[in-house]
Design a protein around this motif. Structure first.
Motif, PDB file in Angstrom:
ATOM      1  N   ASP A 848       0.805  -1.222   0.000  1.00 31.07           N
ATOM      2  CA  ASP A 848       0.000   0.000   0.000  1.00 31.07           C
ATOM      3  C   ASP A 848       0.837   1.271   0.000  1.00 31.07           C
ATOM      4  OD1 ASP A 848       0.820  -0.800   2.533  1.00 31.07           O
ATOM      5  OD2 ASP A 848      -0.757   0.330   3.534  1.00 31.07           O
ATOM      6  N   GLY A 849       2.143   1.159   0.235  1.00 25.83           N
ATOM      7  CA  GLY A 849       3.012   2.322   0.147  1.00 25.83           C
ATOM      8  C   GLY A 849       3.676   2.462  -1.200  1.00 25.83           C
ATOM      9  N   GLY A 850       3.411   1.503  -2.109  1.00 22.20           N
ATOM     10  CA  GLY A 850       4.015   1.545  -3.433  1.00 22.20           C
ATOM     11  C   GLY A 850       5.360   0.862  -3.502  1.00 22.20           C
ATOM     12  N   PHE A 851       5.670  -0.026  -2.543  1.00 18.18           N
ATOM     13  CA  PHE A 851       6.954  -0.722  -2.509  1.00 18.18           C
ATOM     14  C   PHE A 851       6.804  -2.139  -3.068  1.00 18.18           C
ATOM     15  CE2 PHE A 851       7.103   2.495   0.802  1.00 18.18           C
ATOM     16  CZ  PHE A 851       8.294   3.142   0.506  1.00 18.18           C
ATOM     17  N   LEU A 852       7.793  -2.554  -3.818  1.00 16.59           N
ATOM     18  CA  LEU A 852       7.768  -3.873  -4.455  1.00 16.59           C
ATOM     19  C   LEU A 852       7.890  -4.967  -3.403  1.00 16.59           C
ATOM     20  CD1 LEU A 852       7.784  -5.597  -7.043  1.00 16.59           C
ATOM     21  CD2 LEU A 852      10.281  -5.341  -7.079  1.00 16.59           C
ATOM     22  N   VAL A 853       6.979  -5.952  -3.466  1.00 21.10           N
ATOM     23  CA  VAL A 853       6.981  -7.070  -2.522  1.00 21.10           C
ATOM     24  C   VAL A 853       7.432  -8.351  -3.213  1.00 21.10           C
ATOM     25  CG1 VAL A 853       5.555  -8.473  -0.975  1.00 21.10           C
ATOM     26  CG2 VAL A 853       5.194  -5.990  -1.104  1.00 21.10           C
ATOM     27  N   ARG A 866      12.061  -1.685  -2.725  1.00 24.18           N
ATOM     28  CA  ARG A 866      12.232  -0.366  -3.307  1.00 24.18           C
ATOM     29  C   ARG A 866      10.885   0.193  -3.766  1.00 24.18           C
ATOM     30  NH1 ARG A 866      17.795  -0.152  -6.927  1.00 24.18           N
ATOM     31  NH2 ARG A 866      19.230  -0.394  -5.171  1.00 24.18           N
ATOM     32  N   PHE A 867      10.828   1.516  -3.810  1.00 23.01           N
ATOM     33  CA  PHE A 867       9.631   2.160  -4.341  1.00 23.01           C
ATOM     34  C   PHE A 867       9.481   1.743  -5.799  1.00 23.01           C
ATOM     35  CE2 PHE A 867       7.381   6.089  -5.908  1.00 23.01           C
ATOM     36  CZ  PHE A 867       6.187   5.793  -5.277  1.00 23.01           C
ATOM     37  N   PHE A 868       8.260   1.347  -6.188  1.00 21.20           N
ATOM     38  CA  PHE A 868       8.077   0.700  -7.486  1.00 21.20           C
ATOM     39  C   PHE A 868       8.416   1.620  -8.656  1.00 21.20           C
ATOM     40  CE2 PHE A 868       5.348  -1.243 -10.868  1.00 21.20           C
ATOM     41  CZ  PHE A 868       6.076  -2.427 -10.963  1.00 21.20           C
ATOM     42  N   SER A 869       8.361   2.914  -8.449  1.00 15.56           N
ATOM     43  CA  SER A 869       8.724   3.830  -9.526  1.00 15.56           C
ATOM     44  C   SER A 869      10.197   3.694  -9.894  1.00 15.56           C
ATOM     45  CB  SER A 869       8.431   5.278  -9.118  1.00 15.56           C
ATOM     46  OG  SER A 869       8.635   6.163 -10.183  1.00 15.56           O
ATOM     47  N   GLU A 870      11.025   3.230  -8.962  1.00 17.99           N
ATOM     48  CA  GLU A 870      12.425   2.997  -9.265  1.00 17.99           C
ATOM     49  C   GLU A 870      12.616   1.699 -10.041  1.00 17.99           C
ATOM     50  OE1 GLU A 870      14.184   2.967  -5.452  1.00 17.99           O
ATOM     51  OE2 GLU A 870      13.459   4.968  -4.929  1.00 17.99           O
ATOM     52  N   VAL A 871      11.606   0.841 -10.022  1.00 16.28           N
ATOM     53  CA  VAL A 871      11.665  -0.428 -10.751  1.00 16.28           C
ATOM     54  C   VAL A 871      11.005  -0.285 -12.120  1.00 16.28           C
ATOM     55  CG1 VAL A 871      11.051  -2.873 -10.656  1.00 16.28           C
ATOM     56  CG2 VAL A 871      11.608  -1.643  -8.544  1.00 16.28           C
ATOM     57  N   ASP A 872       9.822   0.302 -12.159  1.00 18.52           N
ATOM     58  CA  ASP A 872       9.081   0.493 -13.406  1.00 18.52           C
ATOM     59  C   ASP A 872       8.321   1.818 -13.288  1.00 18.52           C
ATOM     60  OD1 ASP A 872       7.323   0.398 -15.606  1.00 18.52           O
ATOM     61  OD2 ASP A 872       7.247  -1.783 -15.563  1.00 18.52           O
ATOM     62  N   ASN A 874       7.128   3.834 -15.497  1.00 16.76           N
ATOM     63  CA  ASN A 874       5.989   3.955 -16.391  1.00 16.76           C
ATOM     64  C   ASN A 874       4.726   3.345 -15.783  1.00 16.76           C
ATOM     65  OD1 ASN A 874       4.940   2.101 -19.205  1.00 16.76           O
ATOM     66  ND2 ASN A 874       4.465   4.257 -18.882  1.00 16.76           N
ATOM     67  N   LEU A 875       4.864   2.165 -15.241  1.00 14.59           N
ATOM     68  CA  LEU A 875       3.706   1.464 -14.686  1.00 14.59           C
ATOM     69  C   LEU A 875       3.232   2.105 -13.385  1.00 14.59           C
ATOM     70  CD1 LEU A 875       1.722  -0.834 -14.904  1.00 14.59           C
ATOM     71  CD2 LEU A 875       3.433  -2.371 -13.913  1.00 14.59           C
ATOM     72  N   MET A 876       4.171   2.538 -12.534  1.00 11.46           N
ATOM     73  CA  MET A 876       3.776   3.182 -11.280  1.00 11.46           C
ATOM     74  C   MET A 876       3.030   4.477 -11.548  1.00 11.46           C
ATOM     75  SD  MET A 876       3.715   2.848  -8.040  1.00 11.46           S
ATOM     76  CE  MET A 876       3.067   3.922  -6.768  1.00 11.46           C
ATOM     77  N   LEU A 877       3.451   5.211 -12.550  1.00 10.29           N
ATOM     78  CA  LEU A 877       2.744   6.437 -12.903  1.00 10.29           C
ATOM     79  C   LEU A 877       1.329   6.129 -13.368  1.00 10.29           C
ATOM     80  CD1 LEU A 877       2.694   9.481 -13.406  1.00 10.29           C
ATOM     81  CD2 LEU A 877       3.741   9.052 -15.633  1.00 10.29           C
ATOM     82  N   ALA A 878       1.167   5.038 -14.110  1.00 11.40           N
ATOM     83  CA  ALA A 878      -0.168   4.652 -14.571  1.00 11.40           C
ATOM     84  C   ALA A 878      -1.066   4.284 -13.391  1.00 11.40           C
ATOM     85  CB  ALA A 878      -0.064   3.474 -15.542  1.00 11.40           C
ATOM     86  N   LEU A 879      -0.538   3.577 -12.424  1.00 11.28           N
ATOM     87  CA  LEU A 879      -1.324   3.209 -11.239  1.00 11.28           C
ATOM     88  C   LEU A 879      -1.743   4.454 -10.459  1.00 11.28           C
ATOM     89  CD1 LEU A 879       0.782   0.152 -10.015  1.00 11.28           C
ATOM     90  CD2 LEU A 879      -1.432   0.081 -11.153  1.00 11.28           C
ATOM     91  N   TYR A 880      -0.827   5.416 -10.370  1.00  8.36           N
ATOM     92  CA  TYR A 880      -1.143   6.648  -9.655  1.00  8.36           C
ATOM     93  C   TYR A 880      -2.218   7.449 -10.404  1.00  8.36           C
ATOM     94  CZ  TYR A 880      -0.526  11.428  -7.957  1.00  8.36           C
ATOM     95  OH  TYR A 880      -0.748  12.688  -7.469  1.00  8.36           O
ATOM     96  N   ASN A 881      -2.068   7.558 -11.718  1.00  6.38           N
ATOM     97  CA  ASN A 881      -3.022   8.331 -12.503  1.00  6.38           C
ATOM     98  C   ASN A 881      -4.393   7.675 -12.582  1.00  6.38           C
ATOM     99  OD1 ASN A 881      -1.250  10.387 -13.001  1.00  6.38           O
ATOM    100  ND2 ASN A 881      -0.579   9.605 -14.987  1.00  6.38           N
ATOM    101  N   ASN A 882      -4.448   6.360 -12.335  1.00  7.14           N
ATOM    102  CA  ASN A 882      -5.730   5.661 -12.328  1.00  7.14           C
ATOM    103  C   ASN A 882      -6.300   5.531 -10.919  1.00  7.14           C
ATOM    104  OD1 ASN A 882      -6.659   4.281 -15.094  1.00  7.14           O
ATOM    105  ND2 ASN A 882      -4.434   4.484 -15.092  1.00  7.14           N
ATOM    106  N   SER A 883      -5.767   6.329  -9.990  1.00  3.97           N
ATOM    107  CA  SER A 883      -6.317   6.440  -8.625  1.00  3.97           C
ATOM    108  C   SER A 883      -6.153   5.181  -7.793  1.00  3.97           C
ATOM    109  CB  SER A 883      -7.803   6.845  -8.662  1.00  3.97           C
ATOM    110  OG  SER A 883      -7.955   8.088  -9.306  1.00  3.97           O
ATOM    111  N   PHE A 884      -5.263   4.278  -8.192  1.00  7.23           N
ATOM    112  CA  PHE A 884      -4.958   3.173  -7.295  1.00  7.23           C
ATOM    113  C   PHE A 884      -4.150   3.676  -6.102  1.00  7.23           C
ATOM    114  CE2 PHE A 884      -5.978   0.490 -10.957  1.00  7.23           C
ATOM    115  CZ  PHE A 884      -6.690  -0.521 -10.329  1.00  7.23           C
ATOM    116  N   TYR A 885      -3.403   4.748  -6.311  1.00 14.93           N
ATOM    117  CA  TYR A 885      -2.615   5.343  -5.235  1.00 14.93           C
ATOM    118  C   TYR A 885      -2.928   6.825  -5.120  1.00 14.93           C
ATOM    119  CZ  TYR A 885       0.286   1.174  -4.751  1.00 14.93           C
ATOM    120  OH  TYR A 885       0.718  -0.102  -4.515  1.00 14.93           O
ATOM    121  N   THR A 886      -2.833   7.304  -3.896  1.00 14.12           N
ATOM    122  CA  THR A 886      -2.971   8.729  -3.601  1.00 14.12           C
ATOM    123  C   THR A 886      -1.676   9.205  -2.976  1.00 14.12           C
ATOM    124  OG1 THR A 886      -5.354   8.503  -3.244  1.00 14.12           O
ATOM    125  CG2 THR A 886      -4.296  10.461  -2.323  1.00 14.12           C
TER     126      THR A 886
END
Length: 1136
Positions: A848-853, A866-872, A874-886
């Motif tokens: 729920d914090g956006g960290f890769l498990v 690591r924070f998933f944006s450091e891994v991918d 592009n995909l983390m930005l898509a999840l954020y823009n689709n309101s999966f994350y705030t």
């Protein structure tokens, strides 16, 4: 219904997808698109895959397939936690041992009122002692008779700096062969003061610019910069709150050394203000304008004063002097009633090099006849101007005139105005004898965070019979109260891991709060942490803060956001706030409780055992604390709490446990030196967790389910890890209340995953010997007698590599790991899965914090945590823009930053005044004191060859060499409002990428399946999840800013890439436009009809004679005896 395969401008490795037209949306966007476009694709719009005859093809998994994989993951996690977690078994154990404990209730209103009463009693005792000390000081001063013929050696006194000076073979006493007149005292160690003390004598600290006796001054090896008159408690107690406007003359005549003196003087003046004061700073020549972005009076807190100090350094001298413009601006500032201000002492401080205009018309218009605004004038620099107009301005407006000819005169002359402001307080007599309590600050002697009660001390002497009453304030008497003494009055462990007590003052600054950190930086700065900055701000907390400042009682249940202890996560929780005022003080006390902490367990060891006066080590269950039991019962960590007074603390838990066991061999269960609540609960939980080992863990094979460990932690302070060898890799805090997994598990339902913490700047995880694990924990909720509480947390530690392989199987078309992988035959259509198609399909679990498990990509295993944006990205930005994350952004106002290395400080050539070309062309300058001062320095340097020598000086307690406080911007992510499962497309110009995301029920995990990226166009945006330092640039007004380097653009609100932040935290210039609610002190002494204003300062300034100056210089040089080069060079004024 199938999902179309990805299309891309380049050929794709592996099974070839069939190219399809853009599904019903017209032409594709061109490559010039600036940012990815994300389109939500409902299942009804997805087109079937068209495969060529005779060829095998893989398509992106259908939505129901991925939902099936998600259910398998949920079932696997739930099954393991049911078998090994031991939640149900622990509930049964508590019920079976119901006779060993009682359920107690936290009644918020009664609890907070009791604590407030205890704090009131503590502070009242301090107040009585403070009043006795102040009365004694006044009586001693009144009884003292001045003796003209007394000599220094006739007085015996204790010199607080004597030890260092007596050890110096070059000290003055040794040089002169004189006898030492200081007392030699015996000191004993005192735990309260954390130092050696003497209870029969008191010492006086002499500030830097005052020297003992009348002995010749010799530069010390260390410069003691400590001055009690600059401490927060003294400033607050020496006068009533102030509204101050500082105006600085920046006309063309102010240049070189004079301008530098003015800048330093303004900064020193700002240091005489406290949080109860309001201030603004402006410069003037023909016109007046603020030096900073502040257009009105602002609170003189640390951050605002930093803005002023930075802005003052940008002042440039030009134009002609216009006193009228400066004073009119200042009076307009003080008459603005539409802003928050102190509404007490009003004053104007003017710094200038001199002038002829008295601006009487301005004073008649704005200040006469009532003279409610005091005017203080400062003649800065060495010059030959007539100072009579400056004296007149001060004397005609109940102020004072000061001269600052050199750097050594700045500190004393920028704070002596407090004596003038103290006159109404002295004349008010007993009415002004009211104790004020400061906000929190760091004690200069190393006692930690303290608050101080202050009381002014008056000069009660009279020059003779019938003379007027003395108007001088002798000083301020203060008495400290360490925050630790106040914390001892609050409940420690009955509130649970997430309950706490806090207190705030009239400014809204916290006195007590679990997020208040002890200052390790410059102790000169007070700790001004607002309640809304100590927590994550929202409207409910603003309402609570206002009510507390107004001195009201209240109770409110709110839904709010809280940061995790490691500041990586944000949780949405329910909290109950209860608050009451602390009578006779400026403080208000609050209590915060989660609903599950309304009740708590209290051990009730049987009367039969308590009646047996045996050591605690003989009690039942104590044996399971002994290391000899760890191999069979699991390793036990005990919380490092103060169980007994004689228990030796240790940062090493093994050593602390050893100390605890040794002490328990001596004390009985009802010992008065021990905290029975803590001690008995610890023994109770030792036995309960041992029974959990017997019932749930001991007979299980952890390797079968790829588990590294199982564990349980309790409110009583026990953390049991099974098997014993797993304790070698256990890195969690042994105090459950300070462990992030423990506190988050209590606040969240279901299973909370916690991957190992990784920073992007550190090397990846080392996957060796199966030592890297993922914690999965959940709270144990009990229902006892209709009361619900959560006294423990249990969990497992997953083997990362083994569970990564298991994850691939569960998200595939295989039903179990031993089943062979399914291959897609000719002329058939198959869906991709996370195992067979791991080269083309990315499958991950993100918390729920956006960290890769977990990931199906082997090369990403060392990036778990690591924070998933450091891994991918592009995909983390898509999840954020689709309101999966705030995203939640906040600021840490207690951060410490390393100081910027100065360019020429510490070993610099001797500082001298360098005249400008205009000075050389000015005939008056050649007859000024500044010219002859320069001439004196030149001659002295030529004779002693010291002009260009470095001056190695060590400033004792100098803040320049320390870390300084700064603001760090923090960004956390948490689950948004989307709970549905759906597919989406990330469009990247001439290539697209499909992904599917779904929350896993009863966990803090998000299951994401996505096509692996082949195109680089989507890699532009990157979300950040880390602490970043905001740099404070000089906030000059645009109209008069000097040409600096190009300034970084402001940080966009929705920035996806790092930008330099243009302010020290949130833009300070904007924050002052919407100041937070506060209340100043309720007393104000700024006027008394009997005040004598005749003492308003005198100056002595005359044009020096050329012949006299030359003669004096020659006599001075010829009369100087040769002497060794001094170690330290400093400008200082002697006060005898």
């Amino acid at each position: 219904m199938a999902v179309p395969a990805r299309t891309c401008g380049a050929s794709r490795p592996g099974p070839a997808p069939t190219a399809l037209p853009w599904p019903g949306r017209g032409p594709r966007p061109g490559p010039g698109a600036r940012r990815p476009l994300l389109l939500l694709l409902p299942p009804l719009l997805l087109l079937p895959l068209l495969a060529a005859p005779g060829a095998s093809a893989y398509s992106f998994p259908q939505q129901h397939t991925m939902q099936h994989w998600a259910r398998r993951l949920e079932q696997e996690i739930d099954g393991v936690m049911r078998i090994f977690g031991g939640v149900q078994q622990l509930r049964e154990i508590y019920k079976d041992n119901r006779n060993l404990f009682e359920v107690q209730e936290n009644e918020p209103q009664k609890l907070v009122e009791k604590v407030a009463g205890d704090i009131e009693s503590l502070l009242d005792r301090k107040v009585q002692a403070l009043k006795r000390l102040a009365d004694a000081a006044e009586n001693f001063q009144k009884a003292h008779r001045w003796q003209d013929n007394i000599k220094e050696e006739d007085i015996l006194y204790y010199d607080a700096k004597a030890d260092a000076e007596l050890d110096d073979p070059e000290s003055e006493d040794v040089e002169r062969g004189s006898k030492v007149s200081t007392l030699r005292l015996d000191f004993v160690e005192d735990s309260n003061f954390k130092n050696k003390v003497n209870y029969s004598y008191t010492a006086v600290q002499i500030p830097t610019d005052i020297y003992k006796g009348s002995t010749p001054w010799r530069a010390p090896k260390k410069i003691d910069l400590y001055d009690v008159r600059r401490r927060p408690w003294y400033i607050q107690g020496a006068s009533s709150p102030k509204d101050m406007v500082i105006i600085v003359d920046v006309s063309g005549s102010v240049s070189g050394l004079t301008l530098k003196l003015m800048k330093t003087s303004v900064c020193e003046m700002l240091d005489t203000l406290s949080d109860d004061d309001y201030v603004n700073v402006a410069s003037f020549n023909e016109k007046a304008q603020p030096v900073s972005c502040f257009t009105h009076l602002v609170q003189a807190n640390v951050r605002n004063k930093k803005v002023f100090k930075e802005a003052v350094q940008g002042m440039v001298a030009k134009g002609t002097t216009g006193y009228k413009a400066g004073f009119e601006y200042a009076f307009d500032q003080l008459q603005n009633s539409n802003i928050t201000r102190a509404n007490c002492n009003k004053m104007i401080m003017m710094f200038t090099d001199g002038g002829e205009d008295r601006v009487q018309d301005v004073f008649e218009k704005y200040n006469w006849p009532n003279r409610t605004v005091r005017v203080f004038t400062f003649s800065v620099g060495q010059h030959n101007y007539d100072v009579t107009p400056l004296q007149w301005m001060a004397c005609a407006n109940k102020g004072y005139y000061f001269e600052i000819p050199s750097i050594g005169a700045i500190r004393i002359n920028t704070q002596e105005y407090l004596d003038v402001l103290g006159r109404p307080m002295v004349l008010a007599g007993k009415e002004a004898k009211q104790v004020q309590w400061t906000n929190v600050y760091e004690d200069a002697l190393g006692l930690g965070l303290v608050v101080t009660g202050t009381l002014p001390v008056f000069n009660l002497t009279q020059d003779g019979p019938g003379e007027k009453k003395n108007q001088l304030i002798l000083g301020v008497m203060g008495i400290d109260v360490a925050l630790n003494d106040i914390k001892r009055l609050t409940p420690n462990y009955t509130l649970g891991a997430n309950g706490y007590v806090f207190a705030i003052d009239l400014n809204g600054y916290v006195l007590l709060h679990p997020n208040l950190k002890s200052q390790t930086t410059n102790f000169r700065e007070p700790v001004t942490l607002d309640f809304l900055d100590a927590e994550l701000e929202d409207e409910n907390k603003e309402e609570i803060r206002r009510s507390m400042i107004d001195g009201n009682k209240g109770h409110k249940q709110i839904r709010t956001l809280v940061k995790s202890l490691d500041e990586r996560y944000v949780d949405e929780v329910v909290r109950n706030y209860t608050w009451v005022p602390i009578r006779s003080t400026n403080y208000s006390l609050g209590l915060v409780l989660p609903p599950y902490s309304t009740f708590y367990l209290q051990a009730n060891l049987s009367d039969q055992i308590l009646q047996v006066k045996l050591p605690i080590s003989k009690l039942k269950d104590f044996e399971f604390l002994l290391p000899s039991s760890f191999e069979s019962e699991g390793h036990v960590f005990i919380a490092p709490r103060e169980y007994c007074k004689d228990l030796n603390a240790s940062d090493n838990n093994t050593e602390f446990l050893k100390n605890f066991i040794e002490l328990m061999e001596k004390v009985t269960p009802d010992s008065k030196q021990c905290n029975n609540f803590l001690l008995h609960n610890l023994i109770l939980d030792t036995g309960i967790t041992q029974q959990l080992v017997e019932r749930a863990w001991r007979d299980q094979d952890l390797n079968t389910y790829s588990l590294l460990a199982v564990f349980a932690a309790t409110d009583g302070g026990i953390t049991r890890v099974f098997p014993n060898k797993a304790a070698e890799d256990w890195t969690e805090n042994p105090e459950p209340f300070n462990a992030s997994f423990y506190r988050r598990s209590l606040d969240n339902h279901g299973y909370v995953f916690k991957p190992p913490h990784q920073d992007a700047l550190l090397r990846p995880l080392e996957l060796e010997n199966d030592t890297v694990g993922i914690l999965v924990s959940t709270a144990v909720e009990l229902s006892l007698g209709g009361h619900t509480l959560r006294p423990a947390v249990v969990g497992v530690k997953l083997d990362l590599e083994a569970w990564a392989e298991k994850f691939k199987v569960l998200a595939s078309n295989r039903t179990h790991q031993d089943q062979p992988q399914k291959q897609c035959g000719p002329n058939s259509h198959c869906e991709m899965d996370c195992e067979v198609n791991n080269e083309d399909l990315l499958c991950v679990l993100i918390d729920d914090g956006g960290f890769l498990v977990l990931s199906n990509q082997n090369h990403q295993w060392d990036q778990v945590g690591r924070f998933f944006s450091e891994v991918d990205a592009n995909l983390m930005l898509a999840l954020y823009n689709n309101s999966f994350y705030t995203r939640k952004e906040s600021y840490d106002y207690q951060a410490a930053c390393a100081p910027q290395p100065p360019g020429n400080l510490g070993a610099a050539p001797r500082g001298v005044f360098v005249p400008t070309i205009a000075d050389f062309l000015n005939l008056a300058w050649w007859t000024s004191a500044a010219a002859w001062s320069l001439f004196q320095q030149l001659l002295y340097g030529l004779i002693y060859h010291s002009w260009f020598q470095a001056d190695p000086a060590e400033a004792e307690g100098s803040p320049e060499a320390r870390e300084s406080s700064c603001v760090m911007k923090q960004t956390q992510y948490y689950f948004g409002s989307v709970n549905a499962s759906y597919n989406a497309i990330i469009d990247c110009g001439n290539c697209s990428r499909l992904f599917h995301a779904q929350r896993l029920t009863n966990t803090n995990l998000l299951f994401v399946v996505a096509e692996k990226p082949l195109c680089s166009q989507c890699e532009a945006g990157r979300l950040l999840q880390k602490e970043t330092h905001c740099i404070l640039p000089p906030p000059f007004p645009a109209a008069r800013a000097p040409p600096p380097a190009p300034r970084a653009p402001p940080c966009p609100a929705a920035s996806l890439t790092p930008h330099p932040c243009p302010a020290d935290g949130p833009e300070q210039c904007e924050l002052v436009q919407r100041p937070r609610y506060r209340r100043g002190p309720h007393i104000c002494f700024d006027y008394n009809a009997t005040e004598d204003t005749s003492d308003c300062g005198r100056g002595a300034s005359f044009p020096p004679s050329l012949g006299v100056l030359v003669s004096l210089q020659l006599l001075l040089l010829l009369g100087l005896p040769p002497r060794p080069q001094p170690q330290v060079h400093a400008h200082a004024s002697r006060r005898v």
